[in-house]
Design an enzyme around this catalytic site. Structure first.
Site, short mmCIF file in Angstrom:
data_model
loop_
_atom_site.label_atom_id
_atom_site.label_comp_id
_atom_site.label_asym_id
_atom_site.label_seq_id
_atom_site.Cartn_x
_atom_site.Cartn_y
_atom_site.Cartn_z
N TYR A 144 0.82 -1.34 -0.02
CA TYR A 144 -0.07 0.08 0.02
C TYR A 144 0.81 1.39 0.06
O TYR A 144 0.25 2.38 -0.28
CB TYR A 144 -1.00 0.10 1.45
N HIS A 183 0.41 -11.72 1.83
CA HIS A 183 -0.76 -10.84 0.96
C HIS A 183 -1.16 -11.63 0.17
O HIS A 183 -2.57 -11.42 -0.46
CB HIS A 183 -0.20 -9.46 0.38
#
Length: 283
Positions: free
Chosen positions: A52, A108
């Site tokens: 992110y 992730h």
């Protein structure tokens, strides 16, 4: 907003708040302001990730709050699979978040963006990533470890190789993406399911549907509140993004319950994914 004080117990013994602020797709001042607003409203579960590129913004917002009261989650990204890369990713996250421990770190994605080998090498790379997280957990730097976007076959392979099982599996989950097989698998093995995109990105198939509009009128609640309540009654914890304090407040006003009949109305909608599809990782 009683739900902000509600928790689920992880298989590590730690408690995880049921509602989390997600920070995907936001950086800089917007990320800082949203994180701070959530914390000021009483949210105590914040989700970020190396991918992110906003961990420093989240870390800055955390500084005015008692660290021990916050469940902080980040992720090792798909470009950082492998033992050494995963270890470096976690170390970088600790620095950017300005903390000496993490409550939970997830893998992730079950595949690697940089993988250049056959299927067996892909699986081995994933498991080496997990081994790095296990080592951090063993030393206490990470309290709990988990996965994101893992399907049943990914979890089965991981459990066969792991010393410590995942505590959380974060997956796309909403009435258009029920993934019942993953839900059942995790429930039976004591893995807490965390739903991301619980509002289904306001997809019109759901948001304009007759069942949802009917429940909005019946319960005098917003569409967001109905959908978040649906997810909670599926025994998941939730992560969603909002940049506005009024929406964060609204989304925590979930002190009502959907009847079993009304839950089934949302269960019967057509199925589709709205995010990246882990079915493409076949090993």
């Amino acid at each position: 907003m009683r739900v902000l004080q509600e928790y689920q117990r992880l298989n590590t013994g730690f408690r995880v708040p049921k509602l989390a602020l997600g920070t995907f797709g936001t950086k800089g001042e917007a990320c800082y302001n949203a994180t701070k607003a959530a914390l000021e409203l009483g949210y105590r579960h914040i989700v970020t990730g190396a991918l992110y590129q906003n961990e420093a913004d989240v870390g800055k917002a955390l500084q005015d709050f008692q660290r021990e009261s916050i469940f902080l989650m980040t992720k090792v990204g798909p470009k950082d699979h492998g033992y050494e890369k995963a270890k470096k990713s976690v170390e970088n996250s600790l620095k950017k978040l300005n903390t000496d421990y993490l409550d939970c770190v997830l893998v992730h994605w079950p595949g690697s963006f940089t993988h250049k080998g056959g299927d067996e090498a892909q699986v081995e790379l994933r498991h080496q990533t997990w081994k790095a997280l296990e080592d951090f957990q063993r030393e206490g730097t990470i309290k709990s470890i988990g996965t994101s976007n893992f399907l049943v076959h990914h979890l089965e392979k991981l459990l066969d190789a792991a010393s410590a099982p995942p505590s959380i599996n974060q997956v796309e989950h909403h009435p258009l993406c029920r993934i019942d097989d993953v839900v059942s698998f995790c429930r039976d093995r004591g893995i807490v399911l965390q739903s991301y995109s619980p509002l289904a990105k306001c997809d019109p198939v759901l948001w304009d549907s007759e069942p949802l509009n009917e429940l909005v009128n019946k319960y005098s609640k917003t569409k967001s509140q109905i959908l978040l309540r649906w997810s909670l009654q599926k025994n998941t914890i939730l992560v969603f993004k909002s940049l506005k304090a009024e929406h964060l407040k609204e989304n925590a006003q979930l002190d009502f319950e959907l009847s079993e009949e009304d839950m089934k109305k949302l269960d019967n909608l057509p199925q589709k994914r709205l995010n990246w599809d882990p079915n493409q990782i076949t090993v």
